[in-house]
Design an enzyme around this catalytic site. Structure first.
Site, mmCIF file in Angstrom:
data_model
loop_
_atom_site.group_PDB
_atom_site.id
_atom_site.type_symbol
_atom_site.label_atom_id
_atom_site.label_comp_id
_atom_site.label_asym_id
_atom_site.label_seq_id
_atom_site.Cartn_x
_atom_site.Cartn_y
_atom_site.Cartn_z
ATOM 1 N N GLY A 107 -8.169 2.457 4.653
ATOM 2 C CA GLY A 107 -8.309 1.251 3.854
ATOM 3 C C GLY A 107 -6.957 0.654 3.547
ATOM 4 N N ALA A 108 -5.996 1.522 3.190
ATOM 5 C CA ALA A 108 -4.644 1.080 2.872
ATOM 6 C C ALA A 108 -3.751 2.310 2.850
ATOM 7 C CB ALA A 108 -4.597 0.367 1.525
ATOM 8 N N MET A 109 -2.432 2.078 2.852
ATOM 9 C CA MET A 109 -1.470 3.178 2.837
ATOM 10 C C MET A 109 -0.288 2.809 1.966
ATOM 11 S SD MET A 109 -0.519 6.162 3.686
ATOM 12 C CE MET A 109 1.021 6.865 3.084
ATOM 13 N N GLU A 110 0.096 3.742 1.079
ATOM 14 C CA GLU A 110 1.044 3.463 0.007
ATOM 15 C C GLU A 110 2.502 3.573 0.419
ATOM 16 O OE1 GLU A 110 -0.037 7.952 -0.500
ATOM 17 O OE2 GLU A 110 -1.054 6.108 0.098
ATOM 18 N N ASN A 111 2.874 3.182 1.642
ATOM 19 C CA ASN A 111 4.285 3.224 2.041
ATOM 20 C C ASN A 111 5.132 2.588 0.952
ATOM 21 O OD1 ASN A 111 3.327 3.991 4.766
ATOM 22 N ND2 ASN A 111 2.670 1.859 4.838
ATOM 23 N N HIS A 124 -4.995 1.128 -6.523
ATOM 24 C CA HIS A 124 -4.858 2.494 -5.998
ATOM 25 C C HIS A 124 -3.486 2.690 -5.366
ATOM 26 C CE1 HIS A 124 -6.649 6.163 -3.981
ATOM 27 N NE2 HIS A 124 -5.596 5.953 -3.198
ATOM 28 N N GLU A 125 -3.092 1.745 -4.515
ATOM 29 C CA GLU A 125 -1.816 1.896 -3.805
ATOM 30 C C GLU A 125 -0.623 1.718 -4.737
ATOM 31 O OE1 GLU A 125 -2.225 3.202 -1.056
ATOM 32 O OE2 GLU A 125 -4.347 2.712 -0.883
ATOM 33 N N GLU A 155 -4.256 11.900 -4.489
ATOM 34 C CA GLU A 155 -5.346 10.981 -4.208
ATOM 35 C C GLU A 155 -6.378 10.927 -5.325
ATOM 36 O OE1 GLU A 155 -5.060 8.846 -2.111
ATOM 37 O OE2 GLU A 155 -3.529 9.639 -0.785
#
Length: 997
Positions: free
Chosen positions: A385-389, A421-422, A444
């Site tokens: 869904g998304a990635m917290e880079n 969330h991110e 998470e």
């Protein structure tokens, strides 16, 4: 990381249909790429390894292609957790013979990186062989903290430029008076994904060195590491070079010490075509002319050094995207997307909400955002869904872009919650990072909890905080009630291989983690909880920690505040973290006793996992008597007398607002009084607990704790219910009945009963929307309107079916789509289900021509609703053709089809027949194997299906199941339970529906 799609955050999946969905991420050239077995062997020959080693590694490669799964496909389920080291344990460089070092999956402790200089050059056009490639070089600076004569650095599918001495790397010393030893030989260990460098003399302890390598890799479309995403804009094919590093794919982009505790500073530069924009974690310092290649001019963009961080949080992107921006308290916020999406203002909502959410978390953590920018980018191809880079968050387009003409209110909520969330991870996960992946749940689970708080800050009128009960608590109960579940925290030594790490990205880590942390915050109070968070983040910032470190800081906050608890934070929380499952708390109002037992969906299933606490929990209890909230209680033992006896007119309700992670049962008298209250004045029971009573009752019945008839009685009042959460809870639980009975004689009476219950709700929304000409005002009312239409059509209410067919045909005949975005998924689905090939082909054409990802998702889901087997078979074939269905959407599309009663057997046959191909070709990140396996087997309820499932497991033992290994065992257990349940309940269920209807 990868934000998991659950509940209303799942776009069209959340919009219920008659077919019902449950739910749904070498520039040193050894000449050739690791893209085939043959080329892999060639590369190994050139590495000068022994012939025997070459053969062995070649075999390993073919077994491990695309995903480093357990050998032989064996189980990677999590053994019982009895102890949890507070520090990361690495194999020592002195253990065993030298050959064993690179056969281990964990790095030795001998080398500690400090910084990397990375230059990458992705080619956005294919080379003469049709392959997309990237080249690069990197210099890593590290300290030797333990004398060693071998260097291990992670490397996966990279080919290295050989130096004059035939080696893949150059080693220099940067410590005065220390000479760097010569690299004598090297090899690639594919199984454990290392570049191994042998030294003629050992590195000196405490000395600093630099290791330089040039390499080349494939910019593949496998959605992992440094990969490419393709899309069509204005009739032109365009390519994006982008990344997804978590958990173990940074090593596919450049050689690195790819473990979360190996934090370092990263100095990144990207070479890219003139006219494109380069992005990375750091802010751009400068962009200069680089030169020409094949008549194309190139630029070089240099970025500021990152903060000290883990490799999995790195990101590099080259595209021709546009952006919009704003600044809040000197933090630059930018939203990047395809040019047409930005021009259509689809990034505006995300831009408007990012600032307030970012400020909320600064206040929540009492810690300033540590970076000068926050970039967010929507990618056409992205598995999660998304990635917290850190500083450059990547999203699916559906998780970031909003268009009021196409986006439903659930799409809007998904965007707000995923952004929250991110952004929560910018501190909890990025600033302070887990030491090893066995504590993934803390990262998470925490972000999955506070995403609701952040979204509530962005949209305070929505009331999203309560939805965690439906989307996370109730969702994960279904998994955690199986004997094949696992504890939140695993032994570090049991999580070694990439496939074992990937397997942890499941509902337990996300949703149980969120539920348990929400419970902790509640009994501590948010004030004490955030006080502990603040000191935890301050002590471990730019470093690593584990969950016991958090417990220590929360205990300090408890002690400082004078909060009264029955035991220490560690002792309370270990009962929830170190053993799988959860309790059912039973209240006996006739004598005041409260007891607990391990809740199992199949009470006859054998529990082989040993619990360190003998499946006993320290349980916080919030409760009310009649309508009066009582003082909280704690259940410390298996059974205690901790409430007073009730009179015949009093009822008790335990787990107020479902803040505790447990189910509740009552004596029959109290159940009767609660059901009477629902029937006469359901508003006396809080709305969340009305949803809880239904969900607990149905699951208690499946576990044989109460009768199924008692569970069904909780639905009798629904013709008076207008609130979303109880209806959603009922529909979710009736879905199980559909899965078990939609091929039996129970189906007819069940349809008739539910139609009678939902018709008043359908008419209610018809009236308040002036015959469907407007939209309800409240956020949850808009959700419940969808529920009303979906269930009414599903149960055969002719007025509903005619309504959706009319709307769809108006669109088909006129080309003008006037269907409200909230209703599109359910309207499309029902119309396609009622239609034939003409309706399907029309929807397929609209799907292929859709330029808005959210609209395409709604159509992709609806196409699975047809009742024509030949169309479903054709659609299944499309899922393995990325020109028809994007790789990122393959799994969910197959699961959509499997949730169609007609498509279920087709999808199961399809997956079985093509498992080896699916696993091999899509194992690098395109498919979520646990969701796929659970999705295609969810309806299984016969002995024949159980034997097929067991045979599937046996037949594919050598191929393996990767991150779906545990899901296979869970599906077998679930099927066995379903068989027993049907045998024991079918007769009483058909009798009850027949009489109640």
């Amino acid at each position: 990381m990868p934000h998991l799609c659950t509940g209303k955050s799942c776009d069209s999946i959340a919009l219920k249909s008659p077919l019902w969905l449950s739910f749904q991420s070498d520039l040193s050239m050894a000449k050739g790429f690791f893209v085939s077995k043959t080329l892999a062997v060639v590369g190994l020959v050139l590495s000068l390894a022994a012939v025997a080693t070459i053969v062995a590694l070649s075999v390993v490669y073919s077994q491990e292609k695309n995903q480093n799964r357990p050998e032989g496909g064996g189980s990677t389920s999590h053994p019982p957790t009895t102890q949890h080291p507070s520090t990361t344990q690495h194999p020592s460089t002195t253990q065993g013979p030298p050959g064993q070092l690179w056969d281990r999956y964990r790095l030795p402790t001998s080398l500690v990186p400090r910084s990397y200089n990375i230059l990458l050059w992705p080619r956005l056009q294919p080379d003469s062989s049709g392959m997309y490639v990237f080249t690069g070089n990197t210099t890593v600076e590290f300290q030797c903290v333990e004398e060693t004569n071998v260097i291990l650095i992670h490397s996966n599918r990279l080919n290295y430029t050989l130096l004059e001495n035939g080696q893949r790397a150059q080693l220099t010393s940067i410590t005065m008076g220390v000479q760097a030893p010569t690299i004598s030989s090297s090899l690639i260990q594919e199984q454990t994904q290392y570049l191994v460098l042998f030294l003629e003399a050992p590195l000196r302890k405490d000395a600093w060195y630099q290791l330089h390598m040039s390499f080349k890799g494939e910019l593949a479309d496998d959605l992992g590491g440094f990969y490419r995403s393709e899309y069509i804009e204005d009739g032109v094919k365009k390519v994006v070079a982008t990344t997804q590093m978590q958990p173990t794919d940074a090593r596919k982009a450049f050689p690195c010490f790819d473990e979360p505790a190996m934090k370092a500073y990263f100095n990144v530069s990207l070479i890219h075509e003139n006219g494109t924009v380069a992005l990375s974690n750091g802010k751009e310092i400068e962009t200069t002319t680089y030169g020409m290649e094949e008549s194309k001019s190139y630029m070089k963009t240099v970025f500021e050094p990152t903060e000290k961080m883990s490799t999995y949080l790195l990101a590099f992107i080259v595209s021709d995207f546009s952006f919009i921006n704003s600044t809040i308290d000197n933090v630059l916020i930018r939203i990047f997307a395809r040019q047409s999406a930005i021009a259509a203002n689809q990034g505006d909502y995300a831009l408007n909400k990012t600032g307030p959410i970012l400020k909320f978390f600064e206040k929540y953590y009492n810690s300033s955002y540590p970076l000068p920018k926050s970039d967010q980018i929507a990618l056409p191809d992205f598995n999660a869904g998304a990635m917290e880079n850190w500083g450059l968050i990547t999203y699916r387009e559906t998780a970031l872009l909003y268009d009021e003409k196409f986006s439903s209110n659930s799409n809007k909520q998904k965007i707000a919650t995923i952004i929250a969330h991110e952004l929560a991870h910018m501190w909890f996960g990025n600033l302070v990072t887990l030491r090893w992946w066995n504590d993934l749940w803390l990262n998470e689970g925490f972000a999955s909890y506070v995403e609701y708080l952040g979204a509530n800050e962005a949209e305070p009128e929505w009331g999203v905080n309560d939805l965690i009960v439906l989307s996370d608590v109730h969702r994960v109960f279904a998994v955690d009630a199986l004997t094949s579940s696992h504890p939140l925290s695993s032994n570090e030594e049991d999580i070694q291989k990439p496939a074992q790490i990937s397997e942890l990205f499941d509902a337990i880590s996300y949703s149980k983690g969120a539920s348990v942390l929400r419970m902790l915050s509640d009994f501590l109070t948010e004030k004490v909880f955030t006080m502990g968070l603040e000191t935890y983040l301050d002590e471990f910032k730019y470093g690593n920690a584990n969950y016991t470190d958090l417990w220590k800081h929360l205990q300090q906050a408890v002690d400082t505040s004078g909060t009264s608890l029955p035991n220490s934070i560690t002792n309370i929380m270990n009962t929830w973290v170190l053993q799988m499952g959860f309790p059912v708390v039973t209240i006996n109002t006739t004598d005041g006793t409260v007891s607990q037992q391990h809740f199992l969906l199949d009470p006859e299933a054998e529990v082989t996992t040993v619990s360190p606490f003998n499946y006993k929990w320290i349980v916080p209890m919030r409760w009310m008597k009649n309508e009066v909230v009582q003082e909280p209680k704690w259940l410390l033992e298996k059974s205690e007398n901790i409430i007073e006896m009730m009179t015949s007119s009093e009822w008790v309700l335990v787990n107020l607002n479902v803040v505790g992670y447990y189910r509740v049962n009552y004596d029959q008298g109290n159940w009767d009084r609660l059901l009477s209250t629902l029937a006469t004045n359901h508003g006396n029971i809080p709305v969340i607990n009305r949803a809880q009573l239904i969900d607990d009752a149905f699951n208690l019945a499946r576990a044989k704790i109460i009768s199924t008839v008692l569970a069904l009685r909780t639905t009798q009042y629904l013709d008076k219910e207008r609130a979303y959460m109880p209806w959603e809870s009922a529909v979710n639980n009736m879905d199980f009945f559909y899965l078990m009975f939609d091929r039996t004689e129970v189906y007819g009476p069940m349809q008739l009963y539910l139609r009678k219950k939902v018709e008043p709700l359908f008419n209610h929304y018809k009236n308040i929307t002036s015959n469907w000409s407007s939209v309800p005002e409240g956020h949850l009312d808009q959700y419940n309107q969808v529920t009303a239409i979906s269930l009414a059509c599903r149960t055969g209410l002719s007025e509903c079916q005619n309504l959706v067919k009319t709307w769809f045909m108006e669109w088909k005949n006129t080309g003008i789509n006037n269907i409200h975005p909230n209703l599109r998924s359910t309207v499309y689905c029902n119309a396609i289900a009622a239609g034939d090939a003409a309706e399907w082909d029309f929807a397929w054409k609209q799907f292929k021509n859709a330029t808005i990802a959210i609209e395409a998702d709604k159509l992709r889901y609806a196409l699975s609703c047809t009742r024509q087997p030949w169309l479903l078979n054709r659609y299944l074939e499309y899922t393995l053709d990325p020109t028809m269905v994007r790789k990122q959407d393959g799994t969910s599309t197959i699961v959509y089809i499997a949730n169609n009663v007609i498509g279920q057997s087709l999808a199961w046959d399809f997956v079985r027949a093509r498992w080896s191909y699916i696993f091999t070709q899509y194992g690098g990140g395109s498919f979520s194997f646990s969701n796929l396996i659970n999705g295609v087997t969810e309806r299984f309820s016969t002995e024949f299906e159980l034997q097929q499932l067991k045979q599937f497991k046996a037949d594919n033992a050598e191929v393996g199941f990767g991150s779906g290994t545990l899901a296979v065992d869970q599906s077998i257990e679930r099927t066995s339970a379903n068989i027993k349940w049907i045998a024991e309940n079918k007769e009483s269920v058909v009798d009850w529906f027949s009489s109640a209807a």
